[in-house]
Structures are given as structure tokens and as C-alpha cells.
Write an enzyme that holds these catalytic residues in place. Structure first.
Site, mmCIF file in Angstrom:
data_model
loop_
_atom_site.group_PDB
_atom_site.id
_atom_site.type_symbol
_atom_site.label_atom_id
_atom_site.label_comp_id
_atom_site.label_asym_id
_atom_site.label_seq_id
_atom_site.Cartn_x
_atom_site.Cartn_y
_atom_site.Cartn_z
ATOM 1 N N CYS A 131 1.079 -1.205 -0.128
ATOM 2 C CA CYS A 131 0.074 -0.052 -0.014
ATOM 3 C C CYS A 131 1.059 1.269 0.048
ATOM 4 O O CYS A 131 1.827 1.353 0.804
ATOM 5 C CB CYS A 131 -1.042 -0.166 1.260
ATOM 6 S SG CYS A 131 -1.730 1.385 1.552
ATOM 7 N N HIS B 74 -9.909 0.929 2.268
ATOM 8 C CA HIS B 74 -9.382 2.170 2.523
ATOM 9 C C HIS B 74 -10.575 3.156 2.904
ATOM 10 O O HIS B 74 -10.641 3.965 3.589
ATOM 11 C CB HIS B 74 -8.789 2.920 1.489
ATOM 12 C CG HIS B 74 -7.237 2.748 1.475
ATOM 13 N ND1 HIS B 74 -6.506 2.806 2.558
ATOM 14 C CD2 HIS B 74 -6.670 2.001 0.526
ATOM 15 C CE1 HIS B 74 -5.196 2.536 2.312
ATOM 16 N NE2 HIS B 74 -5.225 1.826 0.984
ATOM 17 N N HIS C 27 -8.987 -3.834 -1.505
ATOM 18 C CA HIS C 27 -8.286 -3.115 -0.861
ATOM 19 C C HIS C 27 -8.730 -1.624 -0.740
ATOM 20 O O HIS C 27 -8.549 -1.080 0.234
ATOM 21 C CB HIS C 27 -6.805 -3.187 -1.527
ATOM 22 C CG HIS C 27 -5.754 -2.494 -0.807
ATOM 23 N ND1 HIS C 27 -4.787 -3.007 -0.235
ATOM 24 C CD2 HIS C 27 -5.327 -1.061 -0.764
ATOM 25 C CE1 HIS C 27 -3.952 -1.966 0.240
ATOM 26 N NE2 HIS C 27 -4.326 -0.779 0.069
ATOM 27 N N GLU C 28 -9.207 -0.897 -1.704
ATOM 28 C CA GLU C 28 -9.628 0.470 -1.937
ATOM 29 C C GLU C 28 -10.751 0.674 -1.331
ATOM 30 O O GLU C 28 -11.091 1.609 -0.689
ATOM 31 C CB GLU C 28 -9.759 0.941 -3.409
ATOM 32 C CG GLU C 28 -8.369 0.598 -4.158
ATOM 33 C CD GLU C 28 -7.183 1.162 -3.622
ATOM 34 O OE1 GLU C 28 -7.250 2.217 -2.823
ATOM 35 O OE2 GLU C 28 -6.106 0.718 -3.830
HETATM 36 ZN ZN LIG Z 1 -3.645 1.103 0.165
#
Ligand SMILES: [Zn+2]
Lengths: 167, 175
Positions: B105, B152, B148-149
Site C-alpha cells: 500500500c 480504505h 483493498h480500496e
Molecule cells: Zn492502500
């Protein structure tokens, strides 16, 4: 049969694991469980072996330059503790004193046994990942206690079940 | 992909952990708000100039909202790809074929970790600019990037999902 717990610590260098393994093999030590890792450039090895007596193993490791070793005779494990549920705790945030102590104390308070733990300080980010066996049903309350401890420390905490699919 | 025209994007600085915005649940956005459309363009522009970057979310540029972009085109691990695109208010509505994989990341530049992600997902979201509702079905590396996004945007880092104590790795530093 003697069972020995051995730690070897020193500045990391090429061949150090081979040197330790060879020295122990020469006195007939059979490595059972072991871990070796690099911690900020230090080589750190912890192992259980069977075979030699403690003085024999100590003498074998004495020949290695630049490392600190400790050898102790231990009793074989009574029975592998496998009751309870496996959980993983992640903590990350700004480095400050007492993060490991506070988090592991909460786990202990819930009757949890930490089975594996690693921490890393990278720049100003401190990361702790711990695996723990918790009494069945203890996860939810521990999650609440960890959340309180984490907010006092100003860090983020996540508690989740460990994955254990058998493939 | 059905991406609407976006304005020209600016390069934004990417912030790194520890930072509270990275651990804060992002607010939903209005996809036709000009500031949201500009942010979508800025995220894509910043992703494109960042080597190895396959996705970037608003919290990583210090804005706690549910916008991110993804682009896995040309990545060796990608199977299905939808090009470079940005999504608002995305939600995972189906997830299957769970599989562990290593990920990194831009906001945690010194570490990578093994994280279990769904190998096939269906995501519902709205497009910045048109506000059109879309449903995206994807797999493999694009599915991993989307998860993953989306994490976030929910204030989660891969560190919150790593498989165990020995599933984080220090990135090699090449001098
Ligand atoms: Zn990331």
C-alpha cells in the site's frame, strides 16, 4: 532424552544459521521446533532440540564467535494446548511506550494465550500482530476492552478469527 | 469501462500511516458534486504517475470520503480488467473464492502482508461525473485491488486483515 531450549542472538551475517545448526548437529542435537528471524539487523534464533546434555550443547555453541547463547534443559510439553479459538489481533499507529504491554495484558485478562507475536517499527509507524487462543466466546468482550485500550493509546486495533481452512 | 469524461487531474501528495484519516470511515459522496468529480480525476492522475500503483483511495490523499480509483491493466496477476476507473460509494455485494495473496500500500510503504481476499466479487457503486449506478463483476487481481480500496474507504488498512504474526514483511530497501 534431554530436551533443551536454546536461544542464539548476535549481529546478523551470512552463514550464521548454518553455523548454529552445524555446531548442534555435531553433538547429535535433533532440532524439533525452531524460529529464526532478523530483528533490526540482529540474528535471533530460538529452538528446542533433543539429544545432547545442556553442557554439551553449550560447549558446541561456545565456538561460535560474536553470538550470545543460552541453553536450558526443559521438560517436554505436557499436552499440546489446542482448546479455545484462534484469533488474530492487529494494532497499528504512532509508536509510543507501552503498546505491547497494554494489548497483551488485555488478551491475558480475557484468559487468552498469545501463541505468536511480531512487532515492527517502520518510520513512525508501529505495527503489532499477535495470534492468540481465546476461551470459546471470549472474543466479543475482548474486542471491546481492546478498543478502549487502543483509544487510550491513540492506535488502531482489530480483532478477528484466524483462518484455518484445511486444503 | 463506461467511465464518463473527467476533468484533468492534479497530482496530490499521498499520506502514510500513522494518520487518523486512514483509519476513519469515509463519508458517502454526491457523485455529481464538482469537487467529487475533480477528486476522482486527481486520484487517477496521482495513481498513474506513481510507480507500481494499481489503486488509490480518497483517505490516502487526506480526504475521508468513499471515492477511489483502480487500474490493473497490464499487471501480470490481472485476469479481468475494466481499465482505469473511479467509483463512489462502492459496496461489495457478493464475494467468493477466498484466496491469500501478498499486498502492499502506498500509505504503508515499508511493509507488505499476506491478506485473504475474495477471488471473485460483485461491486455496486456510482460513477463520478454521471452519477450512473453500476454493478461490476470481476476476479483475480482487480478483485483484490477493489477490496483493498473499498477497505480504505471504510478506514481499514491491509494491516487490519493480515493472516498472522508472520504474515507481514519488511520491504527490501535497494540503495
Ligand atoms: Zn492502500
Amino acid at each position: 532424552m534431554h530436551e533443551l531450549a536454546i536461544t542464539v542472538i548476535g549481529p546478523d551475517r551470512t552463514g550464521i544459521v548454518a553455523d548454529v545448526a552445524e555446531a548442534l548437529a555435531e553433538v547429535g542435537a535433533n532440532l524439533t521446533d525452531s524460529t529464526m528471524t532478523r530483528l533490526r539487523g540482529h540474528f535471533a534464533m530460538t529452538l528446542i532440540c533433543t539429544g545432547p546434555t545442556a553442557p554439551e550443547a553449550e560447549k558446541a555453541l561456545e565456538a561460535l564467535a560474536g553470538v550470545t547463547t543460552a541453553v536450558r534443559q526443559v521438560e517436554p510439553e505436557a499436552s499440546p494446548g489446542d482448546d479455545g479459538e484462534a484469533w488474530v489481533v492487529s494494532v497499528h499507529g504512532a509508536d509510543r511506550l507501552g503498546i505491547v504491554a497494554a494489548v497483551t495484558r488485555e488478551v491475558a485478562g480475557a484468559g487468552g494465550n498469545i501463541t505468536d507475536l511480531s512487532t515492527r517499527l517502520v518510520g513512525s509507524l508501529y505495527v503489532l500482530i499477535a495470534e492468540a487462543d481465546l476461551p470459546v466466546g471470549a472474543g466479543e468482550e475482548l474486542a471491546q476492552h481492546l478498543a478502549v485500550a487502543a483509544s487510550e493509546l491513540g492506535v488502531e486495533v482489530t480483532l478477528r478469527r484466524a483462518e484455518s481452512e484445511i486444503l | 469501462m463506461i467511465s464518463p469524461e473527467l476533468p484533468e487531474g492534479k497530482i496530490l501528495p499521498v499520506i502514510t500511516a500513522p494518520a487518523s484519516v486512514l483509519s476513519t470511515v469515509g463519508d458517502e459522496v454526491d457523485p455529481i458534486d464538482p469537487a467529487v468529480i475533480q477528486l476522482a480525476a486527481d486520484l487517477i492522475a496521482t495513481m498513474k504517475i506513481s510507480p507500481g500503483c494499481v489503486g488509490l483511495a480518497a483517505p490516502q490523499v487526506g480526504i475521508g470520503t468513499q471515492i477511489f480509483c483502480v487500474n490493473v491493466v497490464g499487471h501480470p496477476k490481472a485476469v479481468t480488467t475494466h481499465g482505469a476507473f473511479a467509483l463512489c460509494n462502492a459496496k461489495i455485494i457478493e464475494a467468493s473464492r477466498w484466496k491469500a495473496g501478498r499486498e502492499g500500500c502506498m500509505s504503508v510503504p515499508d511493509l507488505t502482508g499476506d491478506v485473504k481476499r475474495a477471488g471473485r466479487i460483485v461491486v455496486s457503486a456510482v460513477l463520478p461525473g454521471s452519477g450512473e449506478a453500476v454493478t461490476i463483476t470481476t476476479d483475480g487481481f482487480e478483485a483484490r485491488a477493489l477490496q483493498h480500496e473499498i477497505d480504505h474507504c471504510a478506514g481499514k488498512l491491509f494491516l487490519d486483515r493480515v493472516a498472522g504474526a508472520h504474515a507481514i514483511y519488511q520491504r527490501k530497501v535497494y540503495l
